[in-house]
Design an enzyme around this catalytic site. Structure first.
Site, PDB file in Angstrom:
ATOM      1  N   GLU A 145      -5.396  -8.586   0.959  1.00  0.00           N
ATOM      2  CA  GLU A 145      -6.062  -8.216   2.205  1.00  0.00           C
ATOM      3  C   GLU A 145      -7.531  -7.965   1.929  1.00  0.00           C
ATOM      4  OE1 GLU A 145      -4.502  -4.925   4.505  1.00  0.00           O
ATOM      5  OE2 GLU A 145      -2.439  -5.580   4.165  1.00  0.00           O
ATOM      6  N   GLU A 158       0.794  -1.227   0.000  1.00  0.00           N
ATOM      7  CA  GLU A 158       0.000   0.000   0.000  1.00  0.00           C
ATOM      8  C   GLU A 158       0.829   1.281   0.000  1.00  0.00           C
ATOM      9  OE1 GLU A 158      -2.959  -0.052   3.069  1.00  0.00           O
ATOM     10  OE2 GLU A 158      -3.930  -1.831   2.281  1.00  0.00           O
TER      11      GLU A 158
HETATM   12  C1  FCB Z   1      -4.492  -1.940   5.530  1.00  0.00           C
HETATM   13  C2  FCB Z   1      -3.119  -2.302   6.038  1.00  0.00           C
HETATM   14  C3  FCB Z   1      -3.122  -3.351   7.114  1.00  0.00           C
HETATM   15  C4  FCB Z   1      -4.287  -3.203   8.064  1.00  0.00           C
HETATM   16  C5  FCB Z   1      -5.581  -3.054   7.304  1.00  0.00           C
HETATM   17  C6  FCB Z   1      -6.804  -2.942   8.189  1.00  0.00           C
HETATM   18  O1  FCB Z   1      -4.474  -0.642   5.035  1.00  0.00           O
HETATM   19  O2  FCB Z   1      -2.304  -2.754   4.993  1.00  0.00           O
HETATM   20  O3  FCB Z   1      -1.883  -3.300   7.766  1.00  0.00           O
HETATM   21  O4  FCB Z   1      -4.054  -2.182   8.950  1.00  0.00           O
HETATM   22  O5  FCB Z   1      -5.521  -1.940   6.475  1.00  0.00           O
END
Ligand code: FCB
Length: 429
Positions: free
Chosen positions: A341, A160
């Site tokens: 994620e 990210e």
């Molecule tokens: C993302 C991050 C991760 C976590 C999630 C909820 O932005 O990559 O580390 O904090 O959000």
């Protein structure tokens, strides 16, 4: 019954600073998150990652939990300051040894390691505004690949970069806490440069599958309003990383109002990691000051989420994931996708039916996207464990597995048991 493609990589994700603790052990140096979280007023209730889930010591128990869930893959990140305590020079053997042991434990349990090189814990001696930092990242990348490349097949350079650039240096809500729009763009450029130099180092070492993980946020509203925020959050990273190393023209013209950026050393990747949580709803509003993480978006209003949001106040909208995956496969064809994620924070409970409903909806959305032609290879849930949720501290719980922060005891939630069944049947009923 919905069945996913054969070999679909079901798993879970974590990040070093959020779970490891042991910040002063094994020769680890300080990271920008140690400095930031120890600065009064920066994190909820002054929480820090000093202990976190104590995964540094308890990783065998955590790998056993993963094995019990039947995870096929586990995405973890490497703490650069464990490996190079001051951000450059000879590697610290104890730091390398830790990741060596972790990878071996995963492989013994038949779990595929997916290694992220940078998930926000920059050695405190370094600064992403410095044009030399991408070179340092490439050196660190080469060190890690030399050590783990015989066993780790899939490598991710950055997690990210939008957040590192615009939350770390735009709003300053994350480490290092800089609030300067021009710096945010410079940092975005240095992060993309670091990514590409990192890809080069990984290729030189013979890495099999090289990737980048982006947080992609669909913008919902009239195209007149959404094009610029979409450019800043999404296309600023997607186009250079996936197409040709160049910023989209409209985004480049916007950035030029703040600063001058040079060229990027383009390197293609093999897999795009997609982090998806929610959408942003936008509307034109002449009175709006815009958003401190989207420089130059005055006149655009960020609207509240619809329906019952998660504990992060994020709208629950699985359709956003489906459409995003389809969009990526149309606009950036030929690049396989993996969800690196997706998950949700809900009020603490062990019988987390809310999280099951969230994941079930998003898994179905992913299946629909595959039906519609998206080349989706895997799905990694955020997160294996409750953990240090950055500026929100330990208050927001994303874990399939509950962590009691007094005793550090792990308790798999109902969602973990449910997920085990999904993985075992490679699908949904
Ligand atoms: C993302 C991050 C991760 C976590 C999630 C909820 O932005 O990559 O580390 O904090 O959000």
């Amino acid at each position: 019954m919905i069945t996913f493609p054969e070999g679909f990589r079901w798993g879970a994700a974590t990040a070093s600073y959020q779970i490891e603790g042991a910040v002063d052990e094994g020769g680890r140096g300080p990271s920008i998150w140690d400095v930031f979280s120890h600065t009064p007023g920066k994190t909820a209730d002054g929480h820090t990652g000093d202990v976190a889930c104590d995964h540094y010591h308890r990783y065998p128990e955590d790998v056993a939990i993963m094995a019990d869930l039947g995870l096929k893959a586990y995405r973890f990140s490497i703490a650069w300051p464990r490996v190079q305590p001051s951000g450059s020079g000879d590697p610290n053997p104890a730091g390398l040894d830790f990741y060596d042991r972790l990878v071996d434990a995963l492989l013994t349990a038949d779990i595929e390691p997916v290694a992220t090189l940078y998930h926000w814990d920059l050695p405190a001696a370094l600064d992403w505004r410095d044009p030399a930092t991408p070179e340092r990242f490439a050196e660190y990348t080469a060190i890690m690949h030399a050590r783990l490349g015989d066993r780790v097949r899939t490598w991710t350079t950055l997690n990210e970069p939008w957040v590192s650039a615009f939350v770390g240096h735009g709003s300053g809500r994350h480490a290092p806490g800089v609030a300067d729009p021009a710096a945010a763009f410079t940092v975005a450029h240095h992060l993309l440069t670091a990514h590409m130099l990192g890809v080069r180092a990984l290729r030189a070492g013979g890495a099999e599958e090289v990737s980048l993980t982006l947080n992609l946020t669909p913008m919902v509203g009239d195209p007149d309003v959404t094009t610029l925020p979409d450019g800043l959050a999404n296309r600023l990273f997607l186009d250079p990383a996936l197409k040709d190393g160049r910023y989209p023209d409209d985004v480049a013209a916007h950035i030029a109002k703040f600063t001058d950026l040079g060229d990027l050393p383009y390197e293609p990747i093999d897999l795009l990691g997609v982090n998806y949580y929610t959408v942003n709803r936008l509307a034109a509003d002449p009175a709006s000051k815009g958003h401190d993480e989207f420089p130059g978006c005055e006149g655009i209003a960020w609207l509240p989420p619809r329906g019952e949001p998660t504990e992060m106040n994020w709208e629950v909208i699985p359709q956003g994931l489906e459409d995003l995956l389809v969009r990526l496969s149309v606009e950036y064809p030929g690049v396989p996708l993996m969800i690196t994620e997706n998950g949700a924070a809900y009020p603490d409970s062990v019988d987390d039916q809310d999280r099951i409903a969230f994941l079930d909806g998003h898994f179905r959305a992913a299946a629909n996207a595959i039906e519609r032609g998206a080349d989706l290879r895997g799905y990694l849930v955020w997160s294996l464990l409750d953990n240090f949720e950055w500026a929100r501290g330990y208050h927001k719980r994303f874990g399939l597995v509950r962590v009691d922060y007094d005793t550090l005891e792990r308790t798999p939630r109902s969602s973990a048991h449910w997920y085990r069944e999904v993985i075992a049947r490679n699908g949904l009923l």
